[in-house]
Each structure stands twice: as structure tokens, then as C-alpha cells.
Scaffold this motif. Structure first.
Motif: not given
Length: 323
Positions: A92-94, A146-150, A51-54, A83-85
Motif C-alpha cells: 500500500t505504501a507504494v 475484516i469484521l464479522d458484523w454479527n 476510502e481504501t487504506a491507500a 493490517s488491511t492493505p
């Protein structure tokens, strides 16, 4: 008569996996009560490997086209806020364009949580100028990567998902009576960039690539800047808060959403809230909320909507839309 961008359809996609506050509390020093009290969030969707941004953006866009009764051939431009291509380039649009099989052109917009409002403004300008007649505007985000899960102060706040709208060029009466995007209002203040950012860059493996945020300062700026942007939109169209039927805000924090609803004098049931189930999905949050409210039957043609968002940059903006 004037050429205007009319909202013809909306669609959304949410990842299959749902993570509750209680599940997070098993991993980090937090609790369901602590998260709900400070943010209003109860759960969030977290993307799987596929499940990517595209991937998510394509499915939200396809749903928006179906809702609008439109075909891929009706799309002249795809504008995708993220913010997460999927990769540094191509956009990602293309990738969405390739999967949908549309013509025209596509590009990404990087304005963090304001990305959808920025994209809406660009599409509106293109339609008004006659450059395009059909536009897909998408917000698609995979913030879980892109999260720091700690870091309990940030990892509990965000979720993944995608939302999209299809805009169609239509002749409408001059002024605010007709349907479509009446006006958009964009702002940024680069000096406030250190309040919310990701410390990563292409070719910089020594950086963590994780989101960093000064939550207290973001909250302070959000309330004042969003209120100003909403006032600006109403004043530009000779309207007042009493004219607004729906507030569709960026879903970052329930306290900010409630404050904006009170400012407009709207009853709670006229403020679209999804943050409790989706958390903060950045550029995807407004189209996700709009799609849910529209498909539920709560919104009707002719309703006046205010959209507003603030994100890293800092960027912020508003849009006034007649559905």
C-alpha cells in the motif's frame, strides 16, 4: 551533536460516515450503555467504497507534509503500518508514493495495532544511520472490511481511518535534551498469536477472513506489557514518569488507557483520548491521536511524549519522543 529523527508534522484522515452505538444497536444485540461501559467508545468512522487504506493514507500523509512545510521531494521513504492493505501486493505504501509523487522507496509493516510504533522505530533507525533524511510514517486501516458484523464482541470495537507523521533528520544535542525520537522499544511473542488474529489467507477462500479475539486475555496482557515497555523507554533515557508531559496511547479501550495514565501519574487531561470518537483504528490510532492533540494546540515544542501500543502477534512497543 547527533543525527535524530524529529517530528516535523502530523496529519490525519477520517472517513465521512460516522456510525454511532445506537445505530449498531439497531442491527445487533447490544446497546449504547453496554459499549460505553466496557470500552468508552461512543462512535466510529466507517470507510466508504472509495476510502481504501491507500486513499486514506495518502490524504493523511499530504496533511502531515503540509503541517511540516515539506514537499513530496523531501520524502525519501514511506513506511505504512496496516493490517488491511488494498491488495496482497504491491505494498500500500507504494500506492501512496504514486499518488503523492515522491521518490525514494516505500514498504508496508504488518504488526497489527503496533504497526505505527514499529514503523516509527524503523524510520528512526534509517535516519540515525544517514540512509534517509525525510520519512513519512503512516498508519492506515479499514477494519470494517475484516469484521464479522454479527459478532457483537468484536464489531463494536473498531473503526477506520489514517494518521501520518513526517520525520526530518536534524542535528540535535546528545542525550535527552534535544528534540526528536529519543528511543523506541519493540517486542513480540508469537506463542500468544491465537489471542488476536484474522482467520484469512491468500488463496484460502474457505476461511472467513474475519477478526477473532480473546478480549479478556488481550486486556490482561495489554496492561502488564505496555507498562513494562513504558518503564523500559524511561529507564533507557534516565528519566522518570514525572518527566512525561503527554501519554499518546493506542486507542483500544478506555480502561487500558486510564490504567496507563494512572501508572505514569498523569492527570487525565495529559492523556490523549480519541477512542470515544474513533474506536480502535489499529495502526492508525496513535498518529490520529497525536495529530489531533498537536493541531489543537495542546502540545508544545519541547514536550516529552510517550507512545505505546499492543496488537496481534502479540506485538507491542513504546517510543519516547521530544516534540
Amino acid at each position: 551533536m547527533t543525527l535524530r529523527a524529529v517530528l516535523a508534522g502530523a496529519g490525519s484522515y477520517l472517513p465521512e460516515r460516522i456510525v454511532t452505538n445506537a445505530e449498531l444497536a439497531d442491527r445487533i444485540d447490544t446497546s449504547d450503555e453496554w459499549i460505553i461501559e466496557r470500552t468508552g467508545i461512543r462512535q466510529r468512522h466507517i470507510a466508504g467504497p472509495h476510502e481504501t487504506a491507500a486513499y486514506m493514507g495518502t490524504r493523511a500523509a499530504a496533511a502531515a507534509l503540509a503541517h511540516a512545510g515539506a514537499k513530496a521531494s523531501d520524502v525519501d521513504v514511506i513506511i505504512l503500518g496496516t493490517s488491511t492493505p488494498d491488495q496482497a501486493f504491491p505494498a500500500t505504501a507504494v500506492a501512496v508514493q504514486a499518488e503523492l509523487g515522491t521518490g525514494g522507496f516505500g514498504f508496508d509493516v504488518s504488526a497489527a495495532c503496533s504497526g505505527f510504533v514499529y514503523g516509527l522505530s524503523i524510520a528512526d533507525a534509517m535516519i540515525r544511520s544517514g540512509q534517509v533524511r525525510g520519512a513519512l510514517v503512516i498508519g492506515s486501516e479499514v477494519y470494517s472490511r475484516i469484521l464479522d458484523w454479527n459478532d457483537r464482541g468484536t464489531c463494536v470495537l473498531f473503526g477506520d481511518g489514517a494518521g501520518a507523521v513526517f520525520l526530518r533528520a536534524e542535528e540535535q544535542p546528545e542525550g535527552s535534551a534535544g528534540r526528536g525520537i529519543l528511543s523506541t522499544h519493540l517486542h513480540s511473542q508469537g506463542s500468544l498469536g491465537p489471542l488476536l488474529y484474522v482467520d484469512g489467507a491468500v488463496g484460502r477462500p474457505e476461511l472467513s477472513g474475519h477478526l477473532k479475539m480473546n478480549g479478556r486475555e488481550i486486556f490482561r496482557h495489554a496492561v502488564s506489557k505496555l507498562a513494562s515497555a513504558v518503564d523500559e523507554a524511561l529507564a533507557a533515557n534516565g528519566m522518570h514518569s514525572a518527566d512525561v508531559n503527554w501519554l499518546v496511547p493506542h486507542q483500544a479501550n478506555l480502561r487500558i488507557i486510564d490504567a496507563m495514565g494512572r501508572k505514569l501519574g498523569l492527570a487525565p487531561d495529559r492523556v490523549v483520548v480519541t477512542v470515544d470518537r474513533h474506536a480502535n483504528t489499529s495502526a492508525a490510532s496513535i498518529p490520529l491521536a497525536l495529530s489531533e492533540a498537536w493541531h489543537s494546540g495542546r502540545m508544545q515544542r519541547g514536550d516529552l511524549l510517550v507512545l505505546e501500543a499492543l496488537g496481534g502477534g502479540l506485538t507491542w512497543g513504546s517510543a519516547l519522543v521530544r516534540l
